[in-house]
Scaffold this active site. Structure first.
Site, PDB file in Angstrom:
ATOM      1  N   GLU A   1      -1.382  -5.648   8.581  1.00  0.00           N
ATOM      2  CA  GLU A   1      -0.482  -4.963   9.631  1.00  0.00           C
ATOM      3  C   GLU A   1      -1.233  -5.357  11.097  1.00  0.00           C
ATOM      4  O   GLU A   1      -1.986  -5.306  11.260  1.00  0.00           O
ATOM      5  CB  GLU A   1      -0.315  -3.328   9.339  1.00  0.00           C
ATOM      6  CG  GLU A   1       0.343  -3.001   8.186  1.00  0.00           C
ATOM      7  CD  GLU A   1       0.393  -1.459   8.030  1.00  0.00           C
ATOM      8  OE1 GLU A   1       0.193  -0.871   8.924  1.00  0.00           O
ATOM      9  OE2 GLU A   1       1.051  -1.143   6.905  1.00  0.00           O
TER      10      GLU A   1
ATOM     11  N   GLU B   1       9.395  -4.230  10.350  1.00  0.00           N
ATOM     12  CA  GLU B   1       9.897  -2.834   9.829  1.00  0.00           C
ATOM     13  C   GLU B   1      10.334  -1.867  10.924  1.00  0.00           C
ATOM     14  O   GLU B   1       9.693  -1.977  11.929  1.00  0.00           O
ATOM     15  CB  GLU B   1       8.514  -2.323   9.051  1.00  0.00           C
ATOM     16  CG  GLU B   1       8.883  -0.862   8.471  1.00  0.00           C
ATOM     17  CD  GLU B   1       8.028  -0.391   7.420  1.00  0.00           C
ATOM     18  OE1 GLU B   1       6.977  -1.150   7.088  1.00  0.00           O
ATOM     19  OE2 GLU B   1       8.261   0.727   6.898  1.00  0.00           O
TER      20      GLU B   1
ATOM     21  N   LYS C   1      -1.374  -9.660   2.803  1.00  0.00           N
ATOM     22  CA  LYS C   1      -0.467  -9.102   4.237  1.00  0.00           C
ATOM     23  C   LYS C   1      -1.412  -8.189   4.980  1.00  0.00           C
ATOM     24  O   LYS C   1      -2.261  -7.313   4.156  1.00  0.00           O
ATOM     25  CB  LYS C   1       0.718  -8.241   3.542  1.00  0.00           C
ATOM     26  CG  LYS C   1       1.691  -7.588   4.611  1.00  0.00           C
ATOM     27  CD  LYS C   1       3.093  -7.207   4.329  1.00  0.00           C
ATOM     28  CE  LYS C   1       3.036  -5.766   3.760  1.00  0.00           C
ATOM     29  NZ  LYS C   1       2.509  -4.712   4.923  1.00  0.00           N
TER      30      LYS C   1
ATOM     31  N   ASP D   1       0.865  -1.252  -0.059  1.00  0.00           N
ATOM     32  CA  ASP D   1       0.198   0.103  -0.243  1.00  0.00           C
ATOM     33  C   ASP D   1       0.827   1.287   0.009  1.00  0.00           C
ATOM     34  O   ASP D   1       0.357   2.338   0.095  1.00  0.00           O
ATOM     35  CB  ASP D   1      -0.999  -0.016   1.060  1.00  0.00           C
ATOM     36  CG  ASP D   1      -0.313   0.056   2.330  1.00  0.00           C
ATOM     37  OD1 ASP D   1       0.948  -0.211   2.445  1.00  0.00           O
ATOM     38  OD2 ASP D   1      -1.259   0.241   3.674  1.00  0.00           O
ATOM     39  N   SER D   2       2.089   1.113   0.239  1.00  0.00           N
ATOM     40  CA  SER D   2       3.073   1.926  -0.292  1.00  0.00           C
ATOM     41  C   SER D   2       2.885   2.690  -1.670  1.00  0.00           C
ATOM     42  O   SER D   2       3.460   3.839  -1.792  1.00  0.00           O
ATOM     43  CB  SER D   2       4.519   1.656  -0.027  1.00  0.00           C
ATOM     44  OG  SER D   2       4.889   0.462  -1.224  1.00  0.00           O
TER      45      SER D   2
ATOM     46  N   ASP E   1      -1.216  -6.103  -0.585  1.00  0.00           N
ATOM     47  CA  ASP E   1      -1.366  -5.608   0.893  1.00  0.00           C
ATOM     48  C   ASP E   1      -2.752  -5.095   1.232  1.00  0.00           C
ATOM     49  O   ASP E   1      -3.102  -4.267   0.530  1.00  0.00           O
ATOM     50  CB  ASP E   1      -0.257  -4.440   0.660  1.00  0.00           C
ATOM     51  CG  ASP E   1       0.263  -4.167   2.035  1.00  0.00           C
ATOM     52  OD1 ASP E   1       0.112  -4.642   3.132  1.00  0.00           O
ATOM     53  OD2 ASP E   1       1.227  -2.913   2.236  1.00  0.00           O
TER      54      ASP E   1
HETATM   55  O1  KIV Z   1       3.352  -1.113   1.632  1.00  0.00           O
HETATM   56  C1  KIV Z   1       4.581  -1.444   1.409  1.00  0.00           C
HETATM   57  O2  KIV Z   1       5.289  -1.208   0.782  1.00  0.00           O
HETATM   58  C2  KIV Z   1       5.238  -2.455   2.945  1.00  0.00           C
HETATM   59  C3  KIV Z   1       6.576  -2.716   2.940  1.00  0.00           C
HETATM   60  C4  KIV Z   1       7.380  -1.336   2.965  1.00  0.00           C
HETATM   61  C5  KIV Z   1       6.932  -3.780   3.820  1.00  0.00           C
HETATM   62  O3  KIV Z   1       4.389  -2.765   3.641  1.00  0.00           O
END
Ligand code: KIV
Length: 276
Positions: free
Chosen positions: A115, A182, A113, A44-45, A83
């Site tokens: 969090e 992280e 993924k 989600d970055s 994510d």
């Molecule tokens: O969203 C993302 O890119 C991440 C990574 C930095 C682990 O969660």
């Protein structure tokens, strides 16, 4: 050979380091896959690097599915992780399950993924029960930026370090296949890596993890809004792009591009007929 959950487990057992990079589009996915990167994380970055938000909170499920599907189309061997964005799994177990399902059905991801540690274990259990592999994410979890009061290294006090170690054990018990660590001290990440049987993937967590992940625009020197301490630039692609954009502009303006070899031919008679 397609990377699977079983491949990753074996790699940890054999002390073979795992490589993961973030990826958000088809072209980059093909390049990373051909290079042999084992895991592509559609993080989600993308809220920061692709969509230009100041954090990841505004990213939607539709944004994530759109990019995950593009990455999945470019991959032959890498394992693709989708994510789960802010509020796509925190709200209820039902939401977590439905949204994880969308990543698999529409995004064609191989894993999702999310969090958090103990507080999202019910969600992890439910998703795993539906045969969807899960990657957990602990430490400086960007979706908690407001609760943390900024992007701050986590797990520095004895209490916080203990909580992180417990969280890692809890997500393993809940069925997670992988855990991203992280922004935590390197020594703590090494202990967590030794204490859990699932692979740990570090970002700003030192070399003691089973694998590493970086945001690809960071490691290619393309994203300069903010460069964290843990980033190593493996190339300066930003500079290469910038030079190419300037050269293109110069050649178009001075009329040297396009040249003869970039144009299509037509028979003289056709032009003559037009001019009659
Ligand atoms: O969203 C993302 O890119 C991440 C990574 C930095 C682990 O969660």
């Amino acid at each position: 050979m397609k990377t699977t959950v079983a491949t990753l487990k074996k790699m940890k057992e054999n002390h073979e380091k795992i490589t993961m990079l973030t990826c958000y589009d088809y072209t980059t996915a093909k390049l990373m896959d051909a290079a042999g990167i084992e895991i592509l994380l559609v993080g989600d970055s993308l809220g920061n690097t692709v969509l230009g938000y100041e954090d990841t909170l505004s990213v939607t499920m539709d944004d994530m599915i759109h990019h995950t599907a593009a990455v999945a189309r470019g991959v032959k061997n890498a394992l693709v992780i989708g994510d789960m964005p802010f509020m796509s799994y925190q709200t209820s177990i039902y939401d977590a399950l439905v949204n994880a399902g969308r990543f698999m059905k529409e995004g064609r991801a191989n894993m999702v993924k999310l969090e958090g540690g103990a507080r999202v274990c019910e969600q992890i259990e439910a998703i795993v029960k539906a045969d969807i592999p899960v990657c957990a994410h602990l430490g400086l979890t960007p979706q908690s930026v407001n609760a943390f009061g900024g992007f701050k290294v986590q797990g520095k006090s004895a209490e916080a370090a203990r909580e992180l170690l417990d969280d890692a054990k809890r997500v393993e018990e809940a069925g997670a296949s992988l855990v991203v660590l992280e922004g935590i001290p390197a020594k703590l990440a090494t202990i967590i890596t030794e204490e859990v049987s699932i692979p740990t993937i570090g970002i700003g967590a030192g070399a003691g993890c089973d694998g590493q992940v970086l945001v690809y625009q960071d490691m290619l020197g393309m994203f300069s809004d903010y460069v964290p301490k843990f980033v190593k630039q493996f190339a300066n692609v930003g500079e290469v792009m910038s030079t190419a954009f300037k050269n293109y502009m110069r050649e178009v303006k001075e009329g040297t591009f396009p040249a003869q070899e970039h144009t299509y031919k037509i028979e003289d008679e056709v032009i003559e007929a037009l001019e009659k």
